[in-house]
Design an enzyme around this catalytic site. Structure first.
Site, PDB file in Angstrom:
ATOM      1  N   TYR A  35      -9.864 -29.648 -25.610  1.00  0.00           N
ATOM      2  CA  TYR A  35     -10.062 -31.064 -25.254  1.00  0.00           C
ATOM      3  C   TYR A  35      -9.840 -31.270 -23.752  1.00  0.00           C
ATOM      4  CZ  TYR A  35      -9.138 -36.157 -25.394  1.00  0.00           C
ATOM      5  OH  TYR A  35      -9.157 -37.515 -25.186  1.00  0.00           O
ATOM      6  N   SER A  60      -9.717 -38.782 -19.660  1.00  0.00           N
ATOM      7  CA  SER A  60      -8.369 -38.788 -20.251  1.00  0.00           C
ATOM      8  C   SER A  60      -7.418 -38.173 -19.246  1.00  0.00           C
ATOM      9  CB  SER A  60      -8.361 -37.944 -21.534  1.00  0.00           C
ATOM     10  OG  SER A  60      -7.022 -37.725 -21.968  1.00  0.00           O
TER      11      SER A  60
HETATM   12  N1  LIG Z   1      -6.665 -42.082 -28.384  1.00  0.00           N
HETATM   13  C1  LIG Z   1      -6.133 -41.751 -27.216  1.00  0.00           C
HETATM   14  O1  LIG Z   1      -4.901 -41.759 -27.041  1.00  0.00           O
HETATM   15  C2  LIG Z   1      -7.018 -41.378 -26.060  1.00  0.00           C
HETATM   16  C3  LIG Z   1      -6.408 -40.995 -24.858  1.00  0.00           C
HETATM   17  C4  LIG Z   1      -7.198 -40.661 -23.762  1.00  0.00           C
HETATM   18  C5  LIG Z   1      -8.572 -40.731 -23.869  1.00  0.00           C
HETATM   19  N2  LIG Z   1      -9.145 -41.098 -25.047  1.00  0.00           N
HETATM   20  C6  LIG Z   1     -10.620 -41.136 -25.091  1.00  0.00           C
HETATM   21  O2  LIG Z   1     -11.031 -42.405 -25.544  1.00  0.00           O
HETATM   22  C7  LIG Z   1     -12.262 -42.260 -26.255  1.00  0.00           C
HETATM   23  C8  LIG Z   1     -12.105 -42.885 -27.634  1.00  0.00           C
HETATM   24  O3  LIG Z   1     -11.031 -42.225 -28.306  1.00  0.00           O
HETATM   25  P1  LIG Z   1     -10.452 -42.774 -29.697  1.00  0.00           P
HETATM   26  O4  LIG Z   1      -9.016 -42.407 -29.742  1.00  0.00           O
HETATM   27  O5  LIG Z   1     -10.890 -44.151 -29.913  1.00  0.00           O
HETATM   28  O6  LIG Z   1     -11.215 -41.777 -30.692  1.00  0.00           O
HETATM   29  P2  LIG Z   1     -11.625 -41.975 -32.232  1.00  0.00           P
HETATM   30  O7  LIG Z   1     -11.703 -40.616 -32.825  1.00  0.00           O
HETATM   31  O8  LIG Z   1     -10.751 -42.989 -32.883  1.00  0.00           O
HETATM   32  O9  LIG Z   1     -13.095 -42.595 -32.093  1.00  0.00           O
HETATM   33  C9  LIG Z   1     -14.152 -41.821 -31.596  1.00  0.00           C
HETATM   34  C10 LIG Z   1     -15.442 -42.377 -32.152  1.00  0.00           C
HETATM   35  O10 LIG Z   1     -16.498 -41.508 -31.702  1.00  0.00           O
HETATM   36  C11 LIG Z   1     -17.311 -41.209 -32.813  1.00  0.00           C
HETATM   37  N3  LIG Z   1     -17.961 -39.918 -32.634  1.00  0.00           N
HETATM   38  C12 LIG Z   1     -17.411 -38.692 -32.765  1.00  0.00           C
HETATM   39  N4  LIG Z   1     -18.340 -37.749 -32.585  1.00  0.00           N
HETATM   40  C13 LIG Z   1     -19.498 -38.392 -32.312  1.00  0.00           C
HETATM   41  C14 LIG Z   1     -20.819 -37.952 -32.045  1.00  0.00           C
HETATM   42  N5  LIG Z   1     -21.131 -36.655 -32.039  1.00  0.00           N
HETATM   43  N6  LIG Z   1     -21.775 -38.893 -31.808  1.00  0.00           N
HETATM   44  C15 LIG Z   1     -21.476 -40.206 -31.842  1.00  0.00           C
HETATM   45  N7  LIG Z   1     -20.251 -40.681 -32.108  1.00  0.00           N
HETATM   46  C16 LIG Z   1     -19.267 -39.771 -32.347  1.00  0.00           C
HETATM   47  C17 LIG Z   1     -16.359 -41.198 -34.016  1.00  0.00           C
HETATM   48  O11 LIG Z   1     -17.062 -41.362 -35.251  1.00  0.00           O
HETATM   49  C18 LIG Z   1     -15.457 -42.381 -33.683  1.00  0.00           C
HETATM   50  O12 LIG Z   1     -15.965 -43.604 -34.171  1.00  0.00           O
HETATM   51  C19 LIG Z   1     -12.576 -40.789 -26.282  1.00  0.00           C
HETATM   52  O13 LIG Z   1     -13.463 -40.469 -25.229  1.00  0.00           O
HETATM   53  C20 LIG Z   1     -11.235 -40.148 -26.060  1.00  0.00           C
HETATM   54  O14 LIG Z   1     -11.343 -38.851 -25.504  1.00  0.00           O
HETATM   55  C21 LIG Z   1      -8.408 -41.426 -26.143  1.00  0.00           C
END
Ligand SMILES: NC(=O)c1ccc[n+]([C@@H]2O[C@H](COP(=O)([O-])OP(=O)(O)OC[C@H]3O[C@@H](n4cnc5c(N)ncnc54)[C@H](O)[C@@H]3O)[C@@H](O)[C@H]2O)c1
Length: 278
Positions: free
Chosen positions: A184, A170
């Site tokens: 985070y 990220s």
């Molecule tokens: N949303 C954003 O703006 C953003 C920005 C930068 C990076 N990211 C990264 O992108 C990735 C996805 O983010 P997102 O926004 O889709 O998140 P989200 O919370 O919508 O989805 C995350 C998924 O991971 C699953 N999860 C959580 N803990 C878990 C565990 N212990 N074991 C297995 N699965 C687990 C959740 O159930 C969920 O389905 C992450 O690595 C996040 O850090 C997201």
């Protein structure tokens, strides 16, 4: 539609945390590029919906419950993948805790107001209010979980001298854009450092490890957050992103699919972020 940039026919991929959000979009994009896909999550109803979409894209899909923060659950997951598909070529370490509780949203609101409007200079007081449990849980999932999955994947990839690992980092791990969530940010910085060291370690066996570091992703949850904030606050925030918007899940997923195929990238942090961090 077939992904035109990479042909992943015959490749086996695993996407962690593929229930909701970006992970689901990545699994579907890999399937469209021709890969068969294993997916895991702790949220089974969401995972089953992703599985149906992956199969609708023409791929085989194995959907399994796995908490990536448990090394024994991760070992069982990889044994099941090896049993079903024989091997693994692509690992996408996507599962993570992201700061999306109401307390996280309050911190985010406070931070965004601070960086978009003229308010007195002060400490925002985030780090001094993070408790041990919150800090440790983020590390358990975002860093330890990513390590457990990488270790198991390498045990399959090293003997075959063939693999691609994509770690979802990220801009939180490489800038102050997410100062509202120090726990985070620390984990995502660790993901970037780990990506670089493992990449140098295993590239000689044709296993290429890279990170994608998204800026804001238009997941349903994040979109809802901005809708709730209102137009004026959003417009202030868009001033910080030269492209003036969040990236779509498809834009990010197609970058992961690219990194899953043929290229010359090793240990790189590719950051689609609309110019938020240049
Ligand atoms: N949303 C954003 O703006 C953003 C920005 C930068 C990076 N990211 C990264 O992108 C990735 C996805 O983010 P997102 O926004 O889709 O998140 P989200 O919370 O919508 O989805 C995350 C998924 O991971 C699953 N999860 C959580 N803990 C878990 C565990 N212990 N074991 C297995 N699965 C687990 C959740 O159930 C969920 O389905 C992450 O690595 C996040 O850090 C997201």
């Amino acid at each position: 539609m077939q992904n035109q940039r990479q042909n992943l026919a015959g490749r086996i991929a695993l996407v962690t945390g593929a229930g909701r959000g970006l992970g689901g979009a990545i699994a579907i994009d890999l399937a469209r590029a021709g890969a068969d896909v294993a997916i895991c999550d702790i949220d089974m109803p969401a995972l089953e919906a992703t599985c149906a979409a992956v199969e609708a894209a023409g791929a085989q899909c194995l959907a399994l419950r796995c908490d990536v923060s448990s090394s024994s659950e991760v070992a069982r997951l990889f044994a099941a993948i090896a049993g079903r598909f024989g091997t693994l070529h692509i690992l996408v370490n996507n599962a993570a805790l992201v700061p999306n509780t109401s307390v996280d949203s309050e911190r985010r609101n406070q931070h965004y107001a601070y960086i978009t409007t003229p308010v007195p200079r002060q400490s925002l007081g985030f780090t001094s209010t993070i408790c041990d449990a919150e800090w440790h849980r983020y590390w358990d999932v975002n860093v330890h979980g990513l390590f457990y999955c990488t270790r198991e994947a390498l045990r399959l990839m090293e003997p075959q001298r063939d693999g691609r690992i994509i770690n979802i980092a990220s801009i939180a791990g490489m800038s102050a854009m997410s100062a509202h969530s120090p726990h985070y940010c620390a984990t995502k910085g660790a993901v970037i450092a780990f990506t670089k060291s493992v990449a140098a370690e295993v590239a000689g066996a044709n296993i290429f490890v890279n990170a994608m570091a998204p800026g804001g992703v238009a997941t349903p949850e994040f979109t809802q957050y901005f809708e709730a904030a209102g137009e004026e606050k959003c417009n202030q925030f868009w001033q910080l992103i030269p492209a003036g918007r969040l990236g779509t899940m498809e834009e990010y997923a197609s970058m992961v699919t690219y990194l899953a195929g043929d290229h010359y990238l090793v240990g790189q942090v590719i950051s689609p972020n609309g110019g938020a961090v240049i």
